[in-house]
Design a protein around this motif. Sequence first.
Motif, mmCIF file in Angstrom:
data_model
loop_
_atom_site.group_PDB
_atom_site.id
_atom_site.type_symbol
_atom_site.label_atom_id
_atom_site.label_comp_id
_atom_site.label_asym_id
_atom_site.label_seq_id
_atom_site.Cartn_x
_atom_site.Cartn_y
_atom_site.Cartn_z
ATOM 1 N N ILE A 196 45.087 58.934 47.970
ATOM 2 C CA ILE A 196 46.473 58.395 47.683
ATOM 3 C C ILE A 196 46.600 57.257 46.658
ATOM 4 N N GLY A 197 47.273 57.684 45.548
ATOM 5 C CA GLY A 197 47.428 56.881 44.234
ATOM 6 C C GLY A 197 48.663 55.920 44.479
ATOM 7 N N HIS A 198 48.606 55.025 43.820
ATOM 8 C CA HIS A 198 49.530 54.131 43.363
ATOM 9 C C HIS A 198 49.774 53.854 41.927
ATOM 10 N N ALA A 199 51.288 53.884 41.417
ATOM 11 C CA ALA A 199 51.891 53.928 40.209
ATOM 12 C C ALA A 199 51.127 52.747 39.544
ATOM 13 N N ALA A 200 51.017 52.849 38.408
ATOM 14 C CA ALA A 200 50.443 51.709 37.401
ATOM 15 C C ALA A 200 51.651 50.913 36.749
ATOM 16 N N ASP A 201 51.571 49.553 37.613
ATOM 17 C CA ASP A 201 52.520 48.443 37.402
ATOM 18 C C ASP A 201 51.832 47.109 37.668
ATOM 19 N N PRO A 202 52.570 46.034 37.560
ATOM 20 C CA PRO A 202 51.920 44.861 37.794
ATOM 21 C C PRO A 202 51.465 44.804 39.067
ATOM 22 N N LEU A 203 51.978 45.358 40.244
ATOM 23 C CA LEU A 203 51.578 45.207 41.599
ATOM 24 C C LEU A 203 50.137 45.961 41.715
ATOM 25 N N ARG A 204 50.120 47.142 41.049
ATOM 26 C CA ARG A 204 48.969 48.004 41.148
ATOM 27 C C ARG A 204 47.653 47.118 40.342
ATOM 28 N N ALA A 205 48.240 46.304 39.358
ATOM 29 C CA ALA A 205 46.966 45.445 38.699
ATOM 30 C C ALA A 205 46.779 44.655 39.747
ATOM 31 N N PHE A 206 47.579 43.990 40.585
ATOM 32 C CA PHE A 206 47.025 42.971 41.618
ATOM 33 C C PHE A 206 46.052 43.711 42.701
ATOM 34 N N LEU A 207 46.538 44.890 43.045
ATOM 35 C CA LEU A 207 45.731 45.704 43.843
ATOM 36 C C LEU A 207 44.217 46.032 43.343
ATOM 37 N N ASP A 208 44.190 46.120 42.207
ATOM 38 C CA ASP A 208 42.953 46.197 41.442
ATOM 39 C C ASP A 208 41.917 44.933 41.614
ATOM 40 N N GLN A 209 42.780 43.807 41.303
ATOM 41 C CA GLN A 209 41.995 42.533 41.318
ATOM 42 C C GLN A 209 41.517 42.039 42.481
ATOM 43 N N LEU A 210 42.112 42.631 43.597
ATOM 44 C CA LEU A 210 41.624 42.155 44.724
ATOM 45 C C LEU A 210 40.198 42.832 45.315
ATOM 46 N N HIS A 211 40.055 43.892 44.382
ATOM 47 C CA HIS A 211 38.568 44.500 44.548
ATOM 48 C C HIS A 211 37.501 43.659 44.315
ATOM 49 N N ILE A 212 37.574 42.748 43.532
ATOM 50 C CA ILE A 212 36.246 41.653 43.257
ATOM 51 C C ILE A 212 36.224 40.688 44.228
ATOM 52 N N TYR A 213 37.374 40.380 45.248
ATOM 53 C CA TYR A 213 37.347 39.665 46.407
ATOM 54 C C TYR A 213 36.585 40.190 47.479
ATOM 55 N N ARG A 214 36.231 41.377 47.445
ATOM 56 C CA ARG A 214 35.436 41.969 48.582
ATOM 57 C C ARG A 214 34.064 41.770 48.490
ATOM 58 N N PRO A 215 33.256 41.949 49.602
ATOM 59 C CA PRO A 215 31.621 41.956 49.353
ATOM 60 C C PRO A 215 31.226 43.091 48.663
ATOM 61 N N PRO A 216 30.099 42.891 47.738
ATOM 62 C CA PRO A 216 29.686 43.780 46.852
ATOM 63 C C PRO A 216 29.329 45.316 47.551
ATOM 64 N N GLY A 217 28.683 45.361 48.749
ATOM 65 C CA GLY A 217 28.664 46.528 49.621
ATOM 66 C C GLY A 217 30.003 47.183 50.064
ATOM 67 N N HIS A 218 30.651 46.552 50.271
ATOM 68 C CA HIS A 218 32.353 46.989 50.703
ATOM 69 C C HIS A 218 32.912 47.815 49.417
ATOM 70 N N ARG A 219 32.780 47.053 48.323
ATOM 71 C CA ARG A 219 33.373 47.350 46.987
ATOM 72 C C ARG A 219 32.622 48.857 46.504
ATOM 73 N N ALA A 220 31.213 48.937 46.943
ATOM 74 C CA ALA A 220 30.611 50.268 46.460
ATOM 75 C C ALA A 220 31.242 51.253 47.491
ATOM 76 N N PHE A 221 31.223 50.917 48.822
ATOM 77 C CA PHE A 221 31.814 51.974 49.672
ATOM 78 C C PHE A 221 33.122 52.525 49.111
ATOM 79 N N ILE A 222 33.949 51.784 48.891
ATOM 80 C CA ILE A 222 35.207 52.206 48.404
ATOM 81 C C ILE A 222 35.195 53.221 47.125
ATOM 82 N N ASP A 223 34.129 52.432 46.297
ATOM 83 C CA ASP A 223 34.075 53.260 44.981
ATOM 84 C C ASP A 223 33.419 54.707 45.282
ATOM 85 N N ASP A 224 32.368 54.623 46.128
ATOM 86 C CA ASP A 224 31.829 56.126 46.400
ATOM 87 C C ASP A 224 32.732 56.850 47.079
#
Length: 391
Positions: free
Chosen positions: A279-307
């Motif tokens: 599921i993708g989300h359109a590139a706009d300021p709200l998508r940028a916010f979603l991307d910013q939230l990624h660094i607020y997650r624990p590193p292992g959980h970020r890695a899981f989503i990325d993988d």
Amino acid sequence: MIKDLNHYDMSAERGFLCRHNAGDVTLSGDWAVAAKTALALPQILPSGRVRAHLKSHLPDGDIADQVKELTDAQARAAMVHYSFMVQSYVWGEPDAPTVMPRCLAMPMVALADRLGQQPLLPYSGYVLDNWDRLDRGGPIDLSNIYMIQNFLGGQDENWFVLVHVAIEARAGAVLAAMGPICAAAEQGDIDAVQSGLEDMASVWGDLKAIFDRMPDRCDPYVYFERVRPYIHGWKDNPALPDGIIYEGVEKYGDTPRAFRGQTGSQSSIVPSMDAFLGIGHAADPLRAFLDQLHIYRPPGHRAFIDDVRATSRLRDFISASGHKGLVNAYNANVQAVADFRSRHLEYAASYINKQSKNADGNDTDVGTGGTPFMKYLKKHRDETQANLLTV
């Protein structure tokens, strides 16, 4: 490739929740003094003098030098306590300060650096590492869990957090199924993929049922007036337009820093589903916010989503198959995520947007993460539903 959940500091039984029993973690020396001070917040905050109390009772900021001596579980427990004190210092009195004292700033930054997080209250500190079971032999559900660290305490604050804890625990079954389903899709095993997706959709029914219980013991007015004020951040927050100076933190100097507040959108469950389902989300300021939230997650959980995002070819496999049962099983999960987002949107409206306007930083139009949340939640709900497949 999606690795074993242990690699990401996760488990099928607990999902993204801490795998250790947080109630058993003990801190000693200055860390114990800090923990005792934090646990007294429900008694101190009503006085309106929390800043003076914290500055007079906490160890000096040099305690930050001792962070490396803590175990991972101890560091996470200390992060919970310090992040609650940081939020209390900032939001526990009428006018937000522009400087965070070194007794809070230095250990907060050191703990955040140790754990790969940001130096304020994260979702992991508020929910994932801040619970335990009443009966260790019992389940992780609403009948058997409690919150360790509070701001004011009380049924509404506890229930708000514990509903999230129960959801995270039940979601472990969904997260554990992602690797096997992706592997089955790679092998072209339609039956295994369909069966796995049908089981996953059933679990999502449980997740929504847990979420539906939020109003049982968390009143919208109490949440807005007594729970929400303490979890705001200081990025895109008019009460702190320039952010906060972290006193004594060498790498920050005298430059104010702004970080986003704790929000349920920092949970990794739905982003994992987005990655899994394609599921993708359109590139706009709200998508940028979603991307910013990624660094607020624990590193292992970020890695899981990325993988999961890098591995999953599920949507393409199902779309190309033309198999009605498979498409229906896939769509059941897409719709389940959309329904979950709809419920979140409904709660945002009743618990925040419809409450009385408040000019002291507790804005009814801006989320604790600093965004126009109603627009954000509706947009991503609609984009989720737009990913339903047709045969």
